[in-house]
Motif scaffolding. Structure first.
Motif: not given
Ligand SMILES: Nc1ncnc2c1ncn2[C@@H]1O[C@H](COP(=O)(O)OP(=O)(O)OP(=O)(O)O)[C@@H](O)[C@H]1O
Length: 560
Positions: A99, A104, A124, A127-128, A436, A464
């Motif tokens: 989910r 997101q 964490g 955002k990716t 990450d 995260r």
């Molecule tokens: N919908 C989701 N459900 C479960 N885990 C998720 C979900 N979306 C992302 N994640 C996990 O959350 C972790 C952090 O994601 P991501 O690196 O995109 O965060 P971020 O906001 O980009 O962090 P940063 O600001 O440090 O770059 C990753 O390990 C990712 O696999």
């Protein structure tokens, strides 16, 4: 797309608004998780434009019963409810992303709407995938459509292409890994996503998504610049561009390169008269093969008879850009999932404190469910990372080293091995931006960060994706000013606010309700600048030459 480019600039950024200059003034600031404005700062609620967020991005009270909700969107929000296709939703579920997260759920609808989208949210928060999911979904649909069209009218000349810009190769590789985990039923990746970095040239078979740092992309654009036609084909083929870690990309050494790229990619928005040289029939064939409707093309192409003033007015009208802003709920506010220990140390006590912190974290992290512990230890310089690693090795604690003096391949391998096998990872801030590494249970600041920006990047490597995390902040007298400011903000549950560095601590205390103002990346700890070093005494650690620090640390004898 051609003239009717609906290029959505997805700027994944940490852009902050000015103090009280009104909601439209903002510029990229170097802060890891700055959100456009401070919804939690009651002082600003009247001035701040409402966030463009989905229903789910509500602030979740951080009491224990709900602390886990600070990551995931409400139960009733699913990938399908956000408009994600079954193909992509199925691929996400297969890798455990059942989910959407709060961020997101807030940014995917905005990206699907075609608006330029700026997402600034806590580290964490996901955002990716917040940009990868809609991007891949839209490109899958577009390539399906163009397959249908080219099956009727012959192969299209160019495919829809998207660019993701990151500040370093390690992050590029991380984004590609995340994208390539999304697989079709037959086990192939949904789309072809490739890194273009100094090491690899431009891929022979043009991928759907190119992930690059600015320099190799510019080199490619300059190389094809010679052939105007190919250049404009490539440029016109780019539909979306993502700036990940935008606070780094829009400042410092990247700024000029990124500006050049934006100008190049936006060129057909600005200069339709330049299209004069292209024959109308070519352009119509191009648009047809790429599935674009033609009426805009004829209007635009015939518009060349109008004088430039009219065109400029039309282009401005057509390409009037509106950015929608999406905010995380815990921008600079203390992450309710983080447990923080604060330990004041001296040069004499820091080594012992470090070793006991590492052992404490390992014992806390080890549980039947997670037999592997991951500890990240941050220091401010390469010399300090090497000295800390030597201390740990001397105490029988093996560790990975990560800093700019280590070759890129070895750095990538160390990240991979740490991800796979766990252990202790000693690094500079090069590993703080966006890296990450799932399930890092403990972050230790062996040397306290030089600014609130770096502090938040560092502590954001743990806790995260909704997990809890432990942070041990070791600091010295020279860090006291910054430590006090951060701890005071956390105690008040306010975003970490730092007045311009020239304000003394007492002045700051006199204005506790001061607005959130721009955080200076180069926040200086006032104390060590204040009192001159007495004659003949050893230099203060903060300004001590590297050799002094290293020898001082190394000469210590440690009992394990
Ligand atoms: N919908 C989701 N459900 C479960 N885990 C998720 C979900 N979306 C992302 N994640 C996990 O959350 C972790 C952090 O994601 P991501 O690196 O995109 O965060 P971020 O906001 O980009 O962090 P940063 O600001 O440090 O770059 C990753 O390990 C990712 O696999």
């Amino acid at each position: 797309m051609l003239l009717r480019r609906s290029m959505a600039n997805l700027m994944f950024s940490r852009i902050c608004r000015l103090s009280d200059a009104g909601p439209n003034c903002f510029w990229p600031l170097r802060h890891p998780s700055l959100v456009v404005c401070a919804l939690s700062c009651s002082k600003w609620s009247s001035k701040i434009r409402a966030f463009g967020t989905a229903a789910t991005a509500t602030v979740v009270e951080a009491d224990d019963s709900k602390v886990k909700d600070t990551f995931f969107a409400a139960e009733n929000v699913t990938w399908a409810s956000l408009g994600v296709s079954n193909l992509v939703a199925g691929a996400l579920s297969k890798i455990g992303l059942q989910r959407p997260s709060l961020v997101q759920a807030a940014c995917i609808p905005s990206i699907f709407s075609g608006a330029d989208t700026i997402v600034a949210a806590e580290t964490g928060s996901g955002k990716t995938h917040g940009y990868l999911v809609p991007l891949i979904d839209m490109l899958c649909k577009a390539s399906e459509n163009s397959k249908e069209i080219s099956s009727k009218r012959g192969p299209g000349k160019h495919r829809h292409l998207s660019l993701v810009l990151c500040p370093n190769v390690i992050l590029c590789e991380q984004v590609v890994r995340m994208a390539n985990c999304l697989l079709k039923e037959n086990g192939e990746p949904l789309l072809s996503v490739a890194v273009v970095s100094g090491r690899q040239g431009w891929p022979v078979l043009e991928p759907h998504i190119v992930v690059s740092t600015p320099d190799p992309l510019l080199r490619h654009l300059d190389a094809i610049d010679a052939e105007k036609e190919r250049h404009s084909n490539f440029i016109r083929g780019v539909e979306y561009i993502v700036f990940d870690e935008a606070d780094l990309l829009f400042c410092g050494s990247f700024q000029n390169q990124v500006t050049r790229i934006i100008n190049m990619l936006g060129f057909d928005e600005k200069q339709p008269p330049r299209m004069k040289g292209l024959k109308l029939e070519n352009r119509i064939a191009d648009m047809e093969s790429s599935g674009e409707d033609n009426e805009d093309m004829e209007t635009d192409a015939f518009s060349e008879n109008k004088d430039n003033k009219n065109d400029a007015r039309r282009v401005k009208k057509t390409y009037n850009r509106k950015a929608s802003w999406v905010a995380g709920n815990y921008f600079h506010r203390p992450n309710p999932r983080l447990e923080q220990n604060w330990i004041e140390v001296t040069v004499d006590s820091q080594a012992d404190a470090l070793i006991s912190a590492v052992n404490y974290g390992i014992n806390c992290a080890l549980a039947p469910s997670s037999p592997v512990s991951r500890t990240m230890i941050f220091s401010n310089t390469v010399v300090a990372v090497e000295a800390v690693a030597d201390i740990l090795t001397g105490a029988g604690i093996e560790c990975f080293r990560y800093h700019s003096d280590i070759p890129l391949d070895e750095r990538s391998k160390n990240v991979f091995d740490f991800q796979q096998n766990g252990g202790v990872f000693v690094c500079t801030d090069a590993a703080a931006h966006g890296l990450d590494i799932p399930n890092v249970s403990h972050v230790i600041q062996a040397e306290f960060s030089k600014s609130a920006v770096d502090f938040l990047h560092r502590v954001g490597r743990t806790a995260r994706a909704g997990q809890p995390g432990l942070v041990t902040n070791m600091y010295k007298e020279v860090n006291l000013d910054l430590v006090t400011a951060i701890r005071q903000a956390e105690r008040l549950g306010e975003p970490v606010v730092i007045l311009p560095w020239h304000c003394s601590l007492t002045e700051r205390q006199a204005q506790p309700e001061e607005n959130v103002v721009i955080r200076k990346r180069n926040f200086r700890n006032i104390i060590h600048n204040k009192s001159p070093v007495p004659k003949g005494s050893p230099p203060r650690e903060a300004t001590a030459p590297k050799s002094y620090l290293k020898n001082k640390l190394k000469n210590k004898r440690y009992q394990t």
